[in-house]
Design a protein around this motif. Structure first.
Motif, PDB file in Angstrom:
ATOM      1  N   LYS A 257       0.811  -1.192  -0.061  1.00 46.92           N
ATOM      2  CA  LYS A 257       0.015   0.129   0.218  1.00 46.92           C
ATOM      3  C   LYS A 257       0.757   1.243   0.185  1.00 46.92           C
ATOM      4  CE  LYS A 257      -4.363  -1.560   2.033  1.00 46.92           C
ATOM      5  NZ  LYS A 257      -5.299  -1.646   3.064  1.00 46.92           N
ATOM      6  N   ASP A 258       2.181   1.253   0.390  1.00 43.17           N
ATOM      7  CA  ASP A 258       2.928   2.258   0.767  1.00 43.17           C
ATOM      8  C   ASP A 258       3.194   3.005  -0.718  1.00 43.17           C
ATOM      9  OD1 ASP A 258       3.109   0.471   2.289  1.00 43.17           O
ATOM     10  OD2 ASP A 258       5.303   0.868   2.755  1.00 43.17           O
ATOM     11  N   ARG A 259       3.205   1.982  -1.799  1.00 44.69           N
ATOM     12  CA  ARG A 259       3.622   2.492  -3.194  1.00 44.69           C
ATOM     13  C   ARG A 259       2.594   3.681  -3.591  1.00 44.69           C
ATOM     14  NH1 ARG A 259       8.330   0.303  -1.527  1.00 44.69           N
ATOM     15  NH2 ARG A 259       7.942  -1.798  -1.758  1.00 44.69           N
ATOM     16  N   VAL A 260       1.253   3.611  -3.189  1.00 40.65           N
ATOM     17  CA  VAL A 260       0.345   4.645  -3.604  1.00 40.65           C
ATOM     18  C   VAL A 260       1.170   6.013  -3.373  1.00 40.65           C
ATOM     19  CG1 VAL A 260      -2.103   5.415  -3.125  1.00 40.65           C
ATOM     20  CG2 VAL A 260      -1.440   2.996  -2.922  1.00 40.65           C
ATOM     21  N   SER A 261       1.821   6.153  -2.205  1.00 42.56           N
ATOM     22  CA  SER A 261       2.176   7.485  -2.222  1.00 42.56           C
ATOM     23  C   SER A 261       3.366   8.139  -3.149  1.00 42.56           C
ATOM     24  CB  SER A 261       2.907   7.528  -0.702  1.00 42.56           C
ATOM     25  OG  SER A 261       4.065   6.845  -0.916  1.00 42.56           O
ATOM     26  N   HIS A 262       3.682   7.061  -3.754  1.00 46.84           N
ATOM     27  CA  HIS A 262       4.160   7.542  -4.993  1.00 46.84           C
ATOM     28  C   HIS A 262       3.574   7.560  -6.254  1.00 46.84           C
ATOM     29  CE1 HIS A 262       8.732   7.357  -3.281  1.00 46.84           C
ATOM     30  NE2 HIS A 262       7.859   6.615  -2.508  1.00 46.84           N
ATOM     31  N   VAL A 263       2.688   8.723  -6.315  1.00 44.38           N
ATOM     32  CA  VAL A 263       1.656   8.757  -7.238  1.00 44.38           C
ATOM     33  C   VAL A 263       2.158   8.472  -8.666  1.00 44.38           C
ATOM     34  CG1 VAL A 263      -0.145   9.989  -8.074  1.00 44.38           C
ATOM     35  CG2 VAL A 263       0.446  10.611  -5.826  1.00 44.38           C
ATOM     36  N   GLY A 264       3.178   9.062  -9.186  1.00 44.93           N
ATOM     37  CA  GLY A 264       3.406   8.551 -10.643  1.00 44.93           C
ATOM     38  C   GLY A 264       3.651   7.462 -11.076  1.00 44.93           C
ATOM     39  N   GLU A 265       4.531   6.712 -10.139  1.00 44.46           N
ATOM     40  CA  GLU A 265       4.651   5.084 -10.357  1.00 44.46           C
ATOM     41  C   GLU A 265       3.698   4.406 -10.191  1.00 44.46           C
ATOM     42  OE1 GLU A 265       8.177   3.522  -8.091  1.00 44.46           O
ATOM     43  OE2 GLU A 265       9.240   5.406  -8.534  1.00 44.46           O
ATOM     44  N   PHE A 266       2.811   4.732  -8.993  1.00 45.92           N
ATOM     45  CA  PHE A 266       1.631   3.905  -9.004  1.00 45.92           C
ATOM     46  C   PHE A 266       0.661   3.791 -10.019  1.00 45.92           C
ATOM     47  CE2 PHE A 266      -2.852   3.868  -7.087  1.00 45.92           C
ATOM     48  CZ  PHE A 266      -2.741   2.448  -6.781  1.00 45.92           C
ATOM     49  N   VAL A 267       0.324   5.178 -10.555  1.00 43.79           N
ATOM     50  CA  VAL A 267      -0.551   5.188 -11.815  1.00 43.79           C
ATOM     51  C   VAL A 267       0.150   4.431 -12.757  1.00 43.79           C
ATOM     52  CG1 VAL A 267      -1.572   6.718 -13.368  1.00 43.79           C
ATOM     53  CG2 VAL A 267      -1.756   7.395 -10.881  1.00 43.79           C
ATOM     54  N   ASP A 268       1.395   4.580 -13.025  1.00 46.66           N
ATOM     55  CA  ASP A 268       2.172   3.916 -13.961  1.00 46.66           C
ATOM     56  C   ASP A 268       1.634   2.381 -13.915  1.00 46.66           C
ATOM     57  OD1 ASP A 268       3.202   5.571 -15.652  1.00 46.66           O
ATOM     58  OD2 ASP A 268       5.492   5.085 -14.907  1.00 46.66           O
ATOM     59  N   ALA A 269       1.949   1.980 -12.575  1.00 43.72           N
ATOM     60  CA  ALA A 269       1.611   0.584 -12.253  1.00 43.72           C
ATOM     61  C   ALA A 269       0.184   0.197 -12.799  1.00 43.72           C
ATOM     62  CB  ALA A 269       1.996   0.176 -11.037  1.00 43.72           C
ATOM     63  N   VAL A 270      -0.979   1.028 -12.299  1.00 44.26           N
ATOM     64  CA  VAL A 270      -2.176   0.663 -12.644  1.00 44.26           C
ATOM     65  C   VAL A 270      -2.339   0.516 -14.071  1.00 44.26           C
ATOM     66  CG1 VAL A 270      -4.322   1.425 -12.332  1.00 44.26           C
ATOM     67  CG2 VAL A 270      -2.966   1.793 -10.564  1.00 44.26           C
ATOM     68  N   ARG A 271      -1.825   1.647 -15.093  1.00 44.05           N
ATOM     69  CA  ARG A 271      -2.085   1.510 -16.131  1.00 44.05           C
ATOM     70  C   ARG A 271      -1.399   0.171 -16.788  1.00 44.05           C
ATOM     71  NH1 ARG A 271      -0.955   7.498 -16.977  1.00 44.05           N
ATOM     72  NH2 ARG A 271      -2.964   8.461 -16.904  1.00 44.05           N
ATOM     73  N   ARG A 272      -0.107  -0.329 -16.297  1.00 41.71           N
ATOM     74  CA  ARG A 272       0.465  -1.340 -17.207  1.00 41.71           C
ATOM     75  C   ARG A 272      -0.401  -2.446 -16.710  1.00 41.71           C
ATOM     76  NH1 ARG A 272       5.620  -0.285 -14.629  1.00 41.71           N
ATOM     77  NH2 ARG A 272       5.358  -2.280 -12.982  1.00 41.71           N
ATOM     78  N   VAL A 273      -0.894  -2.689 -15.470  1.00 40.01           N
ATOM     79  CA  VAL A 273      -1.730  -3.904 -15.421  1.00 40.01           C
ATOM     80  C   VAL A 273      -2.873  -3.678 -16.289  1.00 40.01           C
ATOM     81  CG1 VAL A 273      -3.232  -4.996 -13.654  1.00 40.01           C
ATOM     82  CG2 VAL A 273      -0.941  -4.111 -12.989  1.00 40.01           C
TER      83      VAL A 273
END
Lengths: 211, 435
Positions: A107-123
């Motif tokens: 869950k901590d990764r959410v705080s790095h917004v850019g990387e998190f959104v990248d991950a959501v898009r990738r998935v």
């Protein structure tokens, strides 16, 4: 892109909803408990589902079970699991149906917004996003990795998380060309079948690390 | 296969029978010592009024009696009739032969039950011992009669129904009769020995109230251990929270405060501080995660013992096979104790055994959880050397659990942990293989 969110903490649920909306996702359903999750997923068939592993009423692994069940009904349903802790065991269960996007992040990764959104898009686009912590744990128990150079091990770690060659190049500050060279070496040394598809590449690596 | 099995069955029957006969024979001898001990005790009790001598004599004879009854308890236990010792624990600082010793001996009801057994026990032991010894001897006589007859030349004799054997046919008929009698003796001997042991248990086992007293003593000890362990655990958690996460949060709020001050006239500096703050919060998260894992691993709460052990094995740098037969969940406290016991033994294995492979097996049958951790390492694990095994022992003792260790030099090491406990209703789990 249409998204379903499942999270029992009100603050994080709202935060996730706003975050995804800010990046032009359409949040079609927000669920705060386990039993409502599977119906929501099968009804809305979202482009991506962002789910907490642990949900009421039992606070065990209902989110994960619902995700596995949903992917049995809708093969390849992109699912990003979020958790307070990550277990290679759960990662392995998620990967047991190998089609389509799978993500499993702290869950901590959410705080790095850019990387998190990248991950959501990738998935959402059928790729993979594995938490570095899972990869670290898996890498730690593989002794044959000694055949790889330090740089190659670094690249392997990034690759296993689901990053594309371009992303790995940016992360490690090297040319994309040398990334693909490293990857070729890794796949050869570990006896993994090479493939251009990012997701299959990750699955091969994870299968190797899990074996 | 079938033939092999029946050969093994006969072998076992023969071993048990011979052992039964020998033990019956020993009972005869031991019964005679009972008589001697009984006489000695009566003399000692009669001498009690004699100053000095009396006080010392009773405890001494009772020590001998206890040695004798302990032997009988051990003999009963070796054939599966468990008889535990019922005596009051020896008071601290006891001087042998003094008044206190006398009092400790005579106020223990078990003393008088021991004495009550000496006579009847001797009779029963002697009677049953004689029965199977005599039957055996008679059987042996039948089997060996023909050679004896030949050796003696002529004369009259008889055996069983062939009384007065006058020719070779009669003599040969002795053989099967003797064999049958011998077989009966060998079959009956273990049972006679068992009856003897059960009779001894009537007198020598703790009575209901003694059992309760022993149980209270044991529970008091394990409770003290558990409370100590709990307190130590709380102290550790407090220290970790106080020195780790709490301190980090303080510095975090400090950094954010600083960034707030800087944000207007030095935005770049504020930016740097905020990045630092985020890093610090990330570290605090990692520390909290480790702390939580140490208190109660999330995967244990989510998946129970089976899942948690599988997850644990996945994280170890050694290929271990896991075998699980747990059709349900355990109660949370037992589950945690069992998990940490397995985790601790696995940690020890990784650290000390130099093993190449190992195995973990979890099984629950008939109200008993059995956990076996084995490896092919160097062996020679010494429970006295470290605190690991005794820690596990204390952890499991709170639930009446036990731990046994087999670790000859050169290996393999096998650690067996058993905890009596109930299993809750089965819960469906996703299938998952072993690591």
């Amino acid at each position: 892109m249409r998204a379903v969110i499942a999270e029992d903490h009100a603050l994080l649920r709202d935060g996730l909803t706003r975050l995804l909306q800010a990046f032009e996702f359409e949040v079609v359903a927000v669920v705060d408990n386990g039993p409502a999750l599977l119906p929501a997923l099968t009804e809305h068939r979202p482009d991506v589902a962002v789910l907490d592993v642990r949900l009421p009423p039992t606070f065990t692994d209902e989110g994960l079970q619902a995700a596995i069940a949903a992917r049995a009904v809708i093969p390849g349903l992109p699912v990003l699991m979020l958790s307070q802790h990550v277990e290679p065991l759960y990662a392995r269960e998620l990967l047991s149906s190998p089609h389509g996007g799978i993500g499993y992040l702290l869950k901590d990764r959410v705080s790095h917004v850019g990387e998190f959104v990248d991950a959501v898009r990738r998935v959402a686009s059928g790729g993979t996003a594995m938490d570095p912590e899972v990869i670290t744990q898996l890498l730690a128990r593989r002794e044959p990795l000694a055949v790889l150079t330090a740089r190659e091990q670094e690249v392997l770690g990034e690759m296993a998380q689901g990053r594309s060659n371009a992303a790995i190049a940016t992360k490690l500050c090297i040319a994309e060309k040398s990334v693909s060279k490293h990857i070729n070496n890794i796949l050869n040394k570990l006896d993994l079948p090479p493939s251009d598809d990012d997701n299959r590449r990750v699955l091969a690596v994870l299968a190797y690390l899990n074996s | 296969m079938k033939v092999h099995e029946s050969v093994r069955w006969v072998g076992r029957w023969l071993r048990r029978g011979v052992a039964g006969v020998l033990r019956g024979g020993a009972s005869i001898g031991l019964a005679l010592t009972n008589i001697g001990l009984l006489a000695m005790t009566l003399v000692a009790l009669a001498m009690t009024p004699v100053p000095y001598l009396g006080l010392a004599l009773v405890p001494w004879t009772m020590t001998l009696v206890r040695m004798r009854t302990d032997l009988e308890r051990r003999r009963a236990s070796t054939i599966g009739v468990l008889v535990s010792r019922p005596y009051h624990p020896r008071p601290p600082g006891l001087v042998a032969g003094g008044w206190q010793h006398f009092r400790w001996t005579v106020t223990d009801p078990a003393t008088w039950r021991d004495l009550a057994w000496l006579g009847p026990g001797a009779l029963v032991g002697l009677g049953l011992g004689l029965i199977d010894t005599l039957i055996t001897l008679y059987g042996l006589m039948g089997v060996t009669l023909i050679p004896v007859w030949i050796w003696l030349g002529t004369g009259w004799f008889g055996y069983g129904v062939t009384w007065s054997a006058g020719n070779w046919t009669d003599a040969l008929f002795c053989l099967p009769q003797g064999a049958v009698v011998l077989a009966v003796a060998l079959s009956v001997a273990p049972w006679l020995r068992r009856v003897d042991a059960l009779f001894a248990r009537l007198f020598l086992a703790p009575t209901r109230s003694t059992q309760l007293r022993l149980r209270v003593t044991q529970l008091t000890a394990t409770r003290a251990d558990t409370v100590d362990a709990q307190a130590a655990e709380l102290r550790r958690i407090e220290r970790d929270l106080h020195d780790g996460v709490q301190a980090r949060l303080v510095s975090l709020s400090l950094i954010i405060g600083l960034a707030d001050e800087l944000i207007d006239h030095n935005p770049a500096g504020a930016h740097k501080l905020l990045a630092e703050a985020r890093e610090s919060s990330g570290t605090a998260m990692v520390e909290l995660r480790h702390l939580v894992r140490g208190i109660h691993p999330p995967v244990l709460a989510e998946r129970g013992l089976a899942g948690a052990v599988q997850a644990l094995v996945l994280s170890l740098p050694l290929a271990l096979t896991v075998e699980v037969d747990l059709p349900g969940r355990l109660d949370a406290p037992v589950e945690a104790a069992a998990y940490f016991a397995v985790a601790e033994t696995l940690t020890n294995m990784i650290r000390h055994s130099r093993a190449r492979t190992g195995s973990v097996s979890l099984r629950h049958t008939a109200g008993l959880l059995t956990m076996v951790v084995a490896d092919d390492g160097a062996g020679a694990a010494d429970p006295a050397a470290g605190t690991g095994l005794s820690g596990i022992q204390r952890r499991l003792a709170a639930f009446d659990g036990t731990i046994t260790l087999s670790s000859p030099p050169g290996g393999p090491t096998v650690i067996t942990m058993e905890v009596p406990c109930a299993l809750s209703s089965p819960r469906t789990m996703p299938s998952s293989g072993t690591g």
